[in-house]
Design a protein around this motif. Structure first.
Motif: not given
Length: 124
Positions: A24-53
């Motif tokens: 499950d993608a959520a399980t993988v994401l949670d293994r390496y990242h905190t629940p409030d993880y935020e990625l800003v990629n080339d100026g675009v902010r991705l929260d947990r939901k957007r990363l899973l999407d």
């Protein structure tokens, strides 16, 4: 294994597990990242939901993924890395992305925040 204990290992394993794995993608994401993880990629902010999407359809497009780590540094709760992600597409072709990443770790060693700048480079 966390990004704190093995940043280069995380950079290699996470895309493999997230992009090609059956877990499950959520399980993988949670293994390496905190629940409030935020990625800003080339100026675009991705929260947990957007990363899973993003992860779920990527699994359908990628036939293979490889990561070549050039530099991976950890200093306290700060990380920095320079690496390439090479994606082989199911419909043919290869996309090589050079990534410059700076991040912040949580107390448990998982990533809390990351900022990335990327550029597509010619595939060999």
């Amino acid at each position: 294994m966390t990004p704190r204990t093995d940043l280069a290992g995380y950079l290699v394993r996470y895309p493999q597990e997230a992009g090609l794995g059956d877990e499950d993608a959520a399980t993988v994401l949670d293994r390496y990242h905190t629940p409030d993880y935020e990625l800003v990629n080339d100026g675009v902010r991705l929260d947990r939901k957007r990363l899973l999407d993003h992860i779920r359809p990527a699994r359908k497009r990628a036939a293979g993924l490889r990561v070549e780590v050039e530099q991976a540094l950890v200093d306290g709760d700060q990380v920095a890395a320079r690496y390439r992600l090479i994606a082989e597409l199911r419909k043919g072709g290869t996309i090589t992305t050079e990534i410059y990443m700076f991040g912040e770790l949580a107390a448990d060693g998982r990533l809390r925040r990351a900022i990335q700048a990327t550029r597509t480079i010619p595939s060999e």
